[in-house]
Design an enzyme around this catalytic site. Structure first.
Site, PDB file in Angstrom:
ATOM      1  N   THR A   1      40.996  18.103  13.790  1.00  0.00           N
ATOM      2  CA  THR A   1      41.357  17.431  15.043  1.00  0.00           C
ATOM      3  C   THR A   1      41.089  15.936  14.893  1.00  0.00           C
ATOM      4  OG1 THR A   1      39.138  17.910  15.881  1.00  0.00           O
ATOM      5  CG2 THR A   1      40.909  19.360  16.633  1.00  0.00           C
TER       6      THR A   1
ATOM      7  N   PRO B   1      43.898  31.230  18.374  1.00  0.00           N
ATOM      8  CA  PRO B   1      42.557  31.350  18.967  1.00  0.00           C
ATOM      9  C   PRO B   1      42.422  30.488  20.218  1.00  0.00           C
ATOM     10  CG  PRO B   1      42.444  30.701  16.622  1.00  0.00           C
ATOM     11  CD  PRO B   1      43.860  30.512  17.093  1.00  0.00           C
TER      12      PRO B   1
ATOM     13  N   TYR C   1      47.559  17.356  17.784  1.00  0.00           N
ATOM     14  CA  TYR C   1      47.117  18.720  17.465  1.00  0.00           C
ATOM     15  C   TYR C   1      48.022  19.755  18.149  1.00  0.00           C
ATOM     16  CZ  TYR C   1      43.684  22.565  16.993  1.00  0.00           C
ATOM     17  OH  TYR C   1      43.044  23.749  16.708  1.00  0.00           O
TER      18      TYR C   1
ATOM     19  N   ARG D   1      28.402  23.014   1.410  1.00  0.00           N
ATOM     20  CA  ARG D   1      28.763  24.170   2.234  1.00  0.00           C
ATOM     21  C   ARG D   1      29.542  25.194   1.392  1.00  0.00           C
ATOM     22  NH1 ARG D   1      28.799  24.553   8.047  1.00  0.00           N
ATOM     23  NH2 ARG D   1      29.084  26.768   8.360  1.00  0.00           N
TER      24      ARG D   1
ATOM     25  N   GLN E   1      47.154  20.198  25.688  1.00  0.00           N
ATOM     26  CA  GLN E   1      45.779  19.804  26.045  1.00  0.00           C
ATOM     27  C   GLN E   1      45.703  18.279  26.071  1.00  0.00           C
ATOM     28  OE1 GLN E   1      42.956  21.499  26.946  1.00  0.00           O
ATOM     29  NE2 GLN E   1      41.995  19.486  27.138  1.00  0.00           N
TER      30      GLN E   1
ATOM     31  N   TYR F   1      38.974  28.993  22.550  1.00  0.00           N
ATOM     32  CA  TYR F   1      37.828  28.168  22.122  1.00  0.00           C
ATOM     33  C   TYR F   1      36.779  29.030  21.429  1.00  0.00           C
ATOM     34  CZ  TYR F   1      39.830  24.144  24.338  1.00  0.00           C
ATOM     35  OH  TYR F   1      40.664  23.094  24.638  1.00  0.00           O
ATOM     36  N   ILE F   2      36.538  28.686  20.155  1.00  0.00           N
ATOM     37  CA  ILE F   2      35.666  29.487  19.294  1.00  0.00           C
ATOM     38  C   ILE F   2      34.460  28.639  18.884  1.00  0.00           C
ATOM     39  CG2 ILE F   2      35.590  30.916  17.204  1.00  0.00           C
ATOM     40  CD1 ILE F   2      37.723  31.808  19.336  1.00  0.00           C
TER      41      ILE F   2
ATOM     42  N   GLY G   1      42.386  23.261   9.170  1.00  0.00           N
ATOM     43  CA  GLY G   1      42.861  22.438  10.284  1.00  0.00           C
ATOM     44  C   GLY G   1      41.843  21.387  10.653  1.00  0.00           C
TER      45      GLY G   1
ATOM     46  N   GLN H   1      45.333  15.595  22.950  1.00  0.00           N
ATOM     47  CA  GLN H   1      45.688  16.290  21.701  1.00  0.00           C
ATOM     48  C   GLN H   1      47.196  16.366  21.483  1.00  0.00           C
ATOM     49  OE1 GLN H   1      43.685  20.154  21.580  1.00  0.00           O
ATOM     50  NE2 GLN H   1      42.113  19.229  20.300  1.00  0.00           N
TER      51      GLN H   1
HETATM   52  P1  NDP Z   1      36.118  23.903  11.037  1.00  0.00           P
HETATM   53  O1  NDP Z   1      36.217  22.430  11.314  1.00  0.00           O
HETATM   54  O2  NDP Z   1      34.841  24.598  11.335  1.00  0.00           O
HETATM   55  O3  NDP Z   1      36.522  24.190   9.509  1.00  0.00           O
HETATM   56  C1  NDP Z   1      37.709  23.663   9.005  1.00  0.00           C
HETATM   57  C2  NDP Z   1      37.930  24.143   7.604  1.00  0.00           C
HETATM   58  O4  NDP Z   1      39.176  23.600   7.142  1.00  0.00           O
HETATM   59  C3  NDP Z   1      36.882  23.682   6.634  1.00  0.00           C
HETATM   60  O5  NDP Z   1      36.667  24.681   5.654  1.00  0.00           O
HETATM   61  C4  NDP Z   1      37.520  22.457   5.985  1.00  0.00           C
HETATM   62  O6  NDP Z   1      37.043  22.178   4.669  1.00  0.00           O
HETATM   63  C5  NDP Z   1      38.958  22.892   5.928  1.00  0.00           C
HETATM   64  N1  NDP Z   1      39.890  21.772   5.840  1.00  0.00           N
HETATM   65  C6  NDP Z   1      40.036  20.742   6.716  1.00  0.00           C
HETATM   66  N2  NDP Z   1      40.985  19.897   6.272  1.00  0.00           N
HETATM   67  C7  NDP Z   1      41.439  20.409   5.095  1.00  0.00           C
HETATM   68  C8  NDP Z   1      42.399  19.983   4.153  1.00  0.00           C
HETATM   69  N3  NDP Z   1      43.094  18.854   4.329  1.00  0.00           N
HETATM   70  N4  NDP Z   1      42.598  20.744   3.047  1.00  0.00           N
HETATM   71  C9  NDP Z   1      41.907  21.878   2.852  1.00  0.00           C
HETATM   72  N5  NDP Z   1      40.970  22.329   3.708  1.00  0.00           N
HETATM   73  C10 NDP Z   1      40.741  21.603   4.817  1.00  0.00           C
HETATM   74  O7  NDP Z   1      37.329  24.550  11.845  1.00  0.00           O
HETATM   75  P2  NDP Z   1      37.422  25.947  12.623  1.00  0.00           P
HETATM   76  O8  NDP Z   1      36.842  27.023  11.811  1.00  0.00           O
HETATM   77  O9  NDP Z   1      36.953  25.752  14.005  1.00  0.00           O
HETATM   78  O10 NDP Z   1      39.011  26.105  12.723  1.00  0.00           O
HETATM   79  C11 NDP Z   1      39.769  26.837  11.772  1.00  0.00           C
HETATM   80  C12 NDP Z   1      41.199  26.877  12.233  1.00  0.00           C
HETATM   81  O11 NDP Z   1      41.276  27.446  13.533  1.00  0.00           O
HETATM   82  C13 NDP Z   1      41.864  25.492  12.343  1.00  0.00           C
HETATM   83  O12 NDP Z   1      43.203  25.573  11.963  1.00  0.00           O
HETATM   84  C14 NDP Z   1      41.740  25.188  13.812  1.00  0.00           C
HETATM   85  O13 NDP Z   1      42.725  24.260  14.227  1.00  0.00           O
HETATM   86  C15 NDP Z   1      41.958  26.560  14.405  1.00  0.00           C
HETATM   87  N6  NDP Z   1      41.445  26.714  15.753  1.00  0.00           N
HETATM   88  C16 NDP Z   1      40.119  26.552  16.019  1.00  0.00           C
HETATM   89  C17 NDP Z   1      39.659  26.710  17.301  1.00  0.00           C
HETATM   90  C18 NDP Z   1      38.218  26.587  17.659  1.00  0.00           C
HETATM   91  O14 NDP Z   1      37.916  26.691  18.842  1.00  0.00           O
HETATM   92  N7  NDP Z   1      37.302  26.388  16.728  1.00  0.00           N
HETATM   93  C19 NDP Z   1      40.570  27.012  18.414  1.00  0.00           C
HETATM   94  C20 NDP Z   1      41.940  27.169  18.012  1.00  0.00           C
HETATM   95  C21 NDP Z   1      42.350  27.017  16.726  1.00  0.00           C
HETATM   96  P3  NDP Z   1      35.634  21.367   4.426  1.00  0.00           P
HETATM   97  O15 NDP Z   1      34.558  22.358   4.807  1.00  0.00           O
HETATM   98  O16 NDP Z   1      35.637  21.027   2.992  1.00  0.00           O
HETATM   99  O17 NDP Z   1      35.673  20.200   5.356  1.00  0.00           O
END
Ligand code: NDP
Length: 240
Positions: free
Chosen positions: A86, A177, A147, A39, A141, A179-180, A84, A144
């Site tokens: 979960t 955010p 989280y 990716r 939530q 729910y995205i 981030g 969670q």
């Molecule tokens: P995704 O699961 O789609 O992507 C997560 C990203 O974080 C990936 O690039 C992943 O890397 C990276 N990552 C995870 N763990 C680590 C780590 N230990 N060190 C470095 N990089 C890490 O998440 P989202 O895009 O949905 O979420 C992004 C942020 O937004 C998060 O903080 C999430 O909690 C927050 N958020 C999301 C919501 C949603 O509805 N989607 C709602 C509210 C908040 P890799 O690709 O290598 O795994």
């Protein structure tokens, strides 16, 4: 010279959208990821944005990565703490490991990264730190506690560091955010997701670029008086 922005978890989902939007806004951008090699490779090929691999929960790795990136690209002037994870389960089923991992990545990662870039920002008298919180850190939530606690912690972290950085031109804000539509939400069972969407006044999931819009706004040259704030982007689901 374009200012350099670093986005953790920047190679997919919301982070990817933030990287692309910052690039469009004229920033030089570097992304981080932790494990999804293919990716990350595809992201760099398509966007031209370099991606560096390390775990934001690893304090020393964050310091080393920042040193490596600054040596190659110059000072990091914008940090977006977006990485981030979960590990959902109700209290009865949640293990200590699930608690620890989520706190260490989501909240510990913010500390580790800010600790590495903040001294330089303070010295240069300019910086933007944007932490990605969550509606579930504001409202809680079921399933969670880990989280929600980590994200609520991010909101407190933001307000405290904002007060420290303000007089040095370093702003610290959060985006919360709702729910995205990303891989993270795709992991929610469809019947649960249907009930969640029914509670969103906008009647739909948000899109990653709609979160990126808020982040770019907070990173602007003219956003210097906005600090310690939380920008909720959630389709009207929770008004905080
Ligand atoms: P995704 O699961 O789609 O992507 C997560 C990203 O974080 C990936 O690039 C992943 O890397 C990276 N990552 C995870 N763990 C680590 C780590 N230990 N060190 C470095 N990089 C890490 O998440 P989202 O895009 O949905 O979420 C992004 C942020 O937004 C998060 O903080 C999430 O909690 C927050 N958020 C999301 C919501 C949603 O509805 N989607 C709602 C509210 C908040 P890799 O690709 O290598 O795994």
């Amino acid at each position: 010279m374009a200012r350099l922005a670093l986005v953790t978890g920047g190679t997919r989902g919301i982070g990817e959208a933030i990287c692309l939007a910052l690039k469009d806004a004229g920033f030089a951008v570097v992304a981080n990821y932790v494990g999804s090699e293919e990716r990350a490779k595809a992201f760099t090929e398509q966007s031209g944005i370099p991606a560096y691999k390390w775990n934001v929960a690893d304090h020393q790795a964050c310091h080393d990565a920042v040193a490596r990136i600054e040596a190659a690209h110059g000072p990091i002037e914008v940090l977006v703490n977006n990485a981030g994870i979960t590990r959902d389960a109700t209290m009865l089923k949640m293990t200590f490991e699930m608690w620890r991992e989520v706190i260490e990545v989501n909240l510990g990662g913010c500390f580790n990264m800010a600790k590495a870039v903040y001294p330089g920002m303070r010295e240069r008298k300019w910086g933007r730190i944007v932490n990605i919180g969550s509606i579930n850190g504001q409202a809680g939530q079921i399933g969670q506690v880990n989280y929600a606690a980590a994200k609520a912690g991010i909101h407190g972290f933001t307000k405290a560091l904002a007060q420290e950085g303000a007089r040095f031109g370093v702003t610290v804000n959060a985006v919360a955010p709702g729910y995205i539509d990303t891989d993270m939400v795709a992991a929610v069972p469809p019947e649960v997701l249907e009930k969640i969407v029914a509670r969103i006044p906008a009647g739909r999931l948000g899109q990653a670029h709609e979160i990126a819009r808020g982040v770019v706004f907070l990173c602007g040259e003219d956003a210097g008086f906005i600090t310690g704030s939380t920008l909720s982007i959630n389709g009207g689901q929770h008004m905080y």
